[in-house]
Design a protein around this motif. Structure first.
Motif, PDB file in Angstrom:
ATOM      1  N   PRO A  94       4.949  27.704  63.018  1.00 40.88           N
ATOM      2  CA  PRO A  94       6.385  27.854  63.250  1.00 40.88           C
ATOM      3  C   PRO A  94       7.091  26.581  63.717  1.00 40.88           C
ATOM      4  CG  PRO A  94       5.124  28.896  65.001  1.00 40.88           C
ATOM      5  CD  PRO A  94       4.147  28.503  63.957  1.00 40.88           C
ATOM      6  N   ARG A  95       6.328  25.564  64.089  1.00 46.23           N
ATOM      7  CA  ARG A  95       6.952  24.291  64.488  1.00 46.23           C
ATOM      8  C   ARG A  95       7.380  23.538  63.224  1.00 46.23           C
ATOM      9  NH1 ARG A  95       6.066  22.798  69.828  1.00 46.23           N
ATOM     10  NH2 ARG A  95       4.624  24.139  70.973  1.00 46.23           N
ATOM     11  N   ARG A  96       8.623  23.650  62.897  1.00 51.96           N
ATOM     12  CA  ARG A  96       9.098  23.133  61.615  1.00 51.96           C
ATOM     13  C   ARG A  96       9.063  21.606  61.560  1.00 51.96           C
ATOM     14  NH1 ARG A  96      13.341  27.359  59.078  1.00 51.96           N
ATOM     15  NH2 ARG A  96      12.352  29.237  59.899  1.00 51.96           N
ATOM     16  N   THR A  97       9.259  20.963  62.677  1.00 53.90           N
ATOM     17  CA  THR A  97       9.164  19.506  62.683  1.00 53.90           C
ATOM     18  C   THR A  97       7.742  19.065  62.363  1.00 53.90           C
ATOM     19  OG1 THR A  97      10.977  19.263  64.263  1.00 53.90           O
ATOM     20  CG2 THR A  97       9.435  17.419  64.087  1.00 53.90           C
ATOM     21  N   THR A  98       6.751  19.826  62.836  1.00 54.96           N
ATOM     22  CA  THR A  98       5.361  19.514  62.528  1.00 54.96           C
ATOM     23  C   THR A  98       5.103  19.671  61.036  1.00 54.96           C
ATOM     24  OG1 THR A  98       4.658  20.255  64.715  1.00 54.96           O
ATOM     25  CG2 THR A  98       2.964  20.105  63.023  1.00 54.96           C
ATOM     26  N   VAL A  99       5.627  20.727  60.435  1.00 55.91           N
ATOM     27  CA  VAL A  99       5.480  20.931  58.994  1.00 55.91           C
ATOM     28  C   VAL A  99       6.122  19.767  58.236  1.00 55.91           C
ATOM     29  CG1 VAL A  99       6.122  22.410  57.041  1.00 55.91           C
ATOM     30  CG2 VAL A  99       5.361  23.431  59.200  1.00 55.91           C
TER      31      VAL A  99
END
Length: 257
Positions: A94-99
């Motif tokens: 859910p961590r979109r910055t990580t994706v």
């Protein structure tokens, strides 16, 4: 954002890339396209052509085709998940910055791995083809300008790939993203060939177009593709890539599909 979560996200993106044979062949084609196209251009170049492009740029001219492969690799990393799989990816991480960072990192790694041998192979192919022909100057292998042009070409391909990541995140459709990137790269250049422009307008277009500005890094004689210093031209392309990544990151944060 934990280191473990980042590693897991990167591993996931790499797994998606390597398990689709077509995408891996696109990575391989970057190297083959650059070397082969350079050899073709060098073999068909008319006498004095090296004076127009510059001796280093002629031996790296395969970049005009290789950049398409770099863009397609980046677009594949992003667009293969739309419209169905992206919700699954974001549910798992859910961590979109990580994706976002994982997609950019995997793209950068695979393009860099292909671009380094592409630049070296292109130089070797170009110099080999041109060595037996009269009227074509060659820079010595000890020339700092030659290796700056080669390294700059690698950086150029890397930035084209990152630009494509940003565009693909915004557009979210592989064909549309590819069309947008190709229009951005080749469109202004084609316009300068088709439309008669005053010299000051032509130079302005060259300075602010991502392809012609970025490829000024290959310049060793004359003005090259744009009247810019080599690394200034790369900075122009980097600004395009950075802007696209920021917008793409923003879109990923607020939209699922």
């Amino acid at each position: 954002m934990t280191a473990k979560g980042t590693r897991r996200a990167i591993h996931g993106e790499w797994t998606k890339l390597r398990t689709v044979p077509g995408q891996l062949w696109t990575v391989v084609s970057l190297t083959g396209a650059m070397v082969g196209f350079t050899a073709l251009i060098a073999a068909s170049a008319g006498e004095g052509q090296s004076g127009v492009l510059g001796p280093a740029a002629l031996s790296l001219s395969g970049v005009y085709l290789a950049q398409t492969a770099a863009a397609l690799v980046a677009i594949a990393v992003v667009s293969c998940e739309y419209p169905r799989m992206i919700r699954t990816t974001l549910a798992a991480n859910p961590r979109r910055t990580t994706v976002f960072l994982a997609k950019a990192a995997v793209t950068a790694a695979v393009v860099l791995a292909a671009a380094l041998p592409a630049a070296l192979g292109s130089l070797a192919a170009g110099r080999t083809v041109l060595s037996g022909r009269s009227g074509f100057s060659q820079l010595p292998l000890s020339s700092a300008s030659l290796w700056r042009a080669a390294l700059g070409t690698v950086v150029y391909l890397l930035l084209v790939a990152l630009l494509s990541v940003g565009v693909a995140l915004v557009v979210r459709h592989a064909a549309a993203a590819a069309g947008a990137v190709m229009a951005l790269l080749y469109g202004p250049y084609l316009a300068t060939l088709i439309i008669t422009m005053p010299e000051h307008v032509l130079h302005r277009v060259q300075k602010f177009s991502p392809m012609t500005a970025g490829l000024a890094v290959q310049t060793t004689t004359g003005t090259g593709t744009a009247p810019l210093a080599p690394w200034t031209g790369i900075a122009v392309l980097a600004a395009y890539a950075g802007g696209a990544l920021v917008v793409g990151w923003g879109v990923l944060r607020v939209r699922d599909a």
